[in-house]
Design a protein around this motif. Structure first.
Motif, PDB file in Angstrom:
ATOM      1  N   TYR A 153       8.474  18.927  68.173  1.00  0.00           N
ATOM      2  CA  TYR A 153       8.441  18.805  66.719  1.00  0.00           C
ATOM      3  C   TYR A 153       9.589  19.594  66.092  1.00  0.00           C
ATOM      4  N   ILE A 154       9.827  20.795  66.561  1.00  0.00           N
ATOM      5  CA  ILE A 154      10.904  21.622  66.009  1.00  0.00           C
ATOM      6  C   ILE A 154      12.259  20.987  66.281  1.00  0.00           C
ATOM      7  N   LEU A 155      12.460  20.480  67.503  1.00  0.00           N
ATOM      8  CA  LEU A 155      13.750  19.875  67.838  1.00  0.00           C
ATOM      9  C   LEU A 155      14.014  18.627  67.004  1.00  0.00           C
ATOM     10  N   VAL A 156      12.995  17.805  66.804  1.00  0.00           N
ATOM     11  CA  VAL A 156      13.179  16.584  65.996  1.00  0.00           C
ATOM     12  C   VAL A 156      13.441  16.942  64.545  1.00  0.00           C
ATOM     13  N   ARG A 207      14.899  19.565  63.376  1.00  0.00           N
ATOM     14  CA  ARG A 207      16.219  20.158  63.200  1.00  0.00           C
ATOM     15  C   ARG A 207      17.341  19.276  63.728  1.00  0.00           C
ATOM     16  N   SER A 208      17.035  18.037  64.055  1.00  0.00           N
ATOM     17  CA  SER A 208      18.047  17.139  64.596  1.00  0.00           C
ATOM     18  C   SER A 208      19.042  16.757  63.504  1.00  0.00           C
ATOM     19  N   PRO A 209      20.363  16.561  63.814  1.00  0.00           N
ATOM     20  CA  PRO A 209      21.354  16.156  62.806  1.00  0.00           C
ATOM     21  C   PRO A 209      21.008  14.833  62.141  1.00  0.00           C
ATOM     22  N   VAL A 210      20.333  13.966  62.813  1.00  0.00           N
ATOM     23  CA  VAL A 210      19.977  12.676  62.228  1.00  0.00           C
ATOM     24  C   VAL A 210      19.033  12.844  61.059  1.00  0.00           C
ATOM     25  N   SER A 211      18.255  13.925  61.083  1.00  0.00           N
ATOM     26  CA  SER A 211      17.241  14.112  60.050  1.00  0.00           C
ATOM     27  C   SER A 211      17.750  14.872  58.840  1.00  0.00           C
ATOM     28  N   LYS A 212      19.060  15.214  58.791  1.00  0.00           N
ATOM     29  CA  LYS A 212      19.576  15.924  57.619  1.00  0.00           C
ATOM     30  C   LYS A 212      19.576  15.012  56.394  1.00  0.00           C
ATOM     31  N   GLN A 213      19.524  15.648  55.223  1.00  0.00           N
ATOM     32  CA  GLN A 213      19.490  14.869  53.986  1.00  0.00           C
ATOM     33  C   GLN A 213      20.743  14.000  53.857  1.00  0.00           C
ATOM     34  N   GLU A 260       9.786  12.992  56.439  1.00  0.00           N
ATOM     35  CA  GLU A 260       8.545  13.756  56.586  1.00  0.00           C
ATOM     36  C   GLU A 260       7.407  12.871  57.077  1.00  0.00           C
ATOM     37  N   ALA A 261       7.386  11.641  56.614  1.00  0.00           N
ATOM     38  CA  ALA A 261       6.351  10.709  57.084  1.00  0.00           C
ATOM     39  C   ALA A 261       6.518  10.412  58.571  1.00  0.00           C
ATOM     40  N   GLU A 262       7.787  10.277  59.011  1.00  0.00           N
ATOM     41  CA  GLU A 262       8.039  10.028  60.429  1.00  0.00           C
ATOM     42  C   GLU A 262       7.606  11.237  61.280  1.00  0.00           C
ATOM     43  N   LEU A 263       7.914  12.475  60.778  1.00  0.00           N
ATOM     44  CA  LEU A 263       7.489  13.664  61.516  1.00  0.00           C
ATOM     45  C   LEU A 263       5.964  13.763  61.584  1.00  0.00           C
ATOM     46  N   GLN A 264       5.308  13.432  60.472  1.00  0.00           N
ATOM     47  CA  GLN A 264       3.841  13.480  60.464  1.00  0.00           C
ATOM     48  C   GLN A 264       3.264  12.454  61.433  1.00  0.00           C
TER      49      GLN A 264
END
Length: 399
Positions: free
Chosen positions: A40-43, A45-51, A85-89
């Motif tokens: 969860y932490i790695l996903v 903080r992944s560059p793909v997930s930046k705003q 956030e929905a994808e992480l949840q």
């Protein structure tokens, strides 16, 4: 009044299989939760997930045919953040469900594997439960590869073998002791009945019978004293004190060996200092039994040698005598209770306990016994005690 043992007994019996299963499941759950947290932490903080900002351009005059510059359209990064956030949840929820399912699977597999691993233990417990003093000859006989469980089974089989031998020795000892105690009683009763059946017994004959009964009683007393000494020696020492084998043996020689033996027996002594620790009374009994055994089995005109001193760094007592030839394979038997050498030439009042008492006293003192046939017949016995300043426990007697 309630039974304290029953109060201490747990209401629920947690078997080893259940405890191992729960342990396996708990370890899997903890490791899976840690893995899920790292994922969860790695996903997150992944560059793909930046705003991400999305921009577009349009004509400032409103004419779509003329485009002189660009202007950022309304920022949609808030929508992208919500989607992330929905994808992480979803990832967390789906991984949690998978972790729960795999934990249940691991518990089931742990139950099966724990049962397979503990099956030899259950078999050993069932066999051990059926073994008693009546069938100590049976063994667990654990088969399979050489692992900890097989080592446990082999160790238990060794314990059963020692217990079986100890029970056999005890049974033989009780049977022999009963026979030895019954013989004088039977003799006493026979002498009294014969005298009482006489038509007119006189005072002299009654006196003779009483003297013979007293002699038989003294024999019983000596036997009982020997049995008590043997029992106390096998229990071990209650106390240890410094003593000199030279002084103890010298007292025994003065008391037991006549200055001028009537049968031409030659007694040679070489008593040197030999300091050790132990029970002086039991050591005196050991020396007495060795010397009396030599006196009993030495032919007229023979010799007895008694010596004390150091033997390979240990204080030792040495007793040797001439006499009948003794086969080497018979020597270990002589140190067992109620075992006698057939060719006795001395007094007939022995009970076959002398050398067994010597062995028991030596074991209690952690002393080492060496017994070998003499070149001129007889027996040569050396008892090596621990040194006074270097007690060495764990040494038994060797024949």
């Amino acid at each position: 009044m309630p039974d304290t043992a029953s109060e201490r007994r747990p209401l629920v019996r947690w078997s080893a299989r259940l405890r191992l299963t729960l342990l396996y499941g708990l370890l899997f759950l903890i490791s899976g939760a840690v893995l899920l947290g790292f994922t969860y932490i790695l996903v997150a903080r992944s560059p793909v997930s930046k705003q991400t900002k999305v921009t577009a351009t349009q004509d400032v005059t409103g004419d779509p045919s003329t485009s002189n510059g660009g202007e950022i359209i309304p920022d949609i990064e808030h929508l992208v953040s919500q989607q992330h956030e929905a994808e992480l949840q979803a990832l967390l929820t789906e991984s949690g469900i998978a972790l729960g399912v795999m934990t249940a699977v691991s518990v089931a597999l742990g139950w099966l594997m724990a049962g397979r691993v503990l099956r030899p233990v259950s078999m050993m417990a069932d066999k051990a439960r059926r073994i008693s003093e009546r069938n100590l000859h049976e063994r667990l006989a654990v088969s399979g590869s050489a692992d900890e469980l097989k080592d446990l089974g082999d160790t238990f089989d060794g314990l059963l073998a020692r217990l079986d031998a100890a029970f056999d020795v005890q049974k033989r000892f009780v049977a022999n002791a009963s026979h030895e105690l019954r013989t004088p009683l039977t003799l006493q009763r026979a002498m009294i009945e014969v005298e009482l059946s006489a038509p007119a017994p006189d005072v002299q004959s009654l006196r003779a019978v009483c003297e013979r009964v007293l002699a038989a009683g003294e024999s019983q007393e000596r036997l009982i004293e020997a049995l008590l000494t043997l029992a106390s020696s096998e229990r071990g020492l209650q106390r240890r004190e410094p003593l000199d084998l030279c002084e103890v043996t010298a007292d025994v020689v003065r008391e037991r060996c006549p200055d001028t033996p009537a049968n031409g027996l030659r007694i040679e002594t070489a008593l040197g200092p030999a300091h050790t620790y132990g029970d002086a009374g039991l050591v005196e009994r050991l020396a007495t039994n060795l010397i009396e055994n030599a006196l009993r089995y030495t032919h007229p005109g023979g010799w007895i040698r008694v010596a004390t001193g150091m033997d390979t760094g240990r204080p030792a007592l040495y007793v040797a005598n001439s006499g009948p030839q003794i086969p080497p394979d018979r020597i270990p038997v002589l140190f067992q209770p109620f075992q006698r050498l057939e060719s006795r030439v001395g007094s007939p009042d022995g009970h076959g306990l002398g050398l067994s008492i010597v062995a028991a006293i030596a074991t209690a003192h952690d002393a080492r016994i060496t017994a070998v046939p003499g070149r001129e017949g007889g027996l040569t016995v050396t008892v090596a005690f621990p040194h006074q300043h270097g007690h060495q426990p764990g040494h038994g007697h060797g024949h």
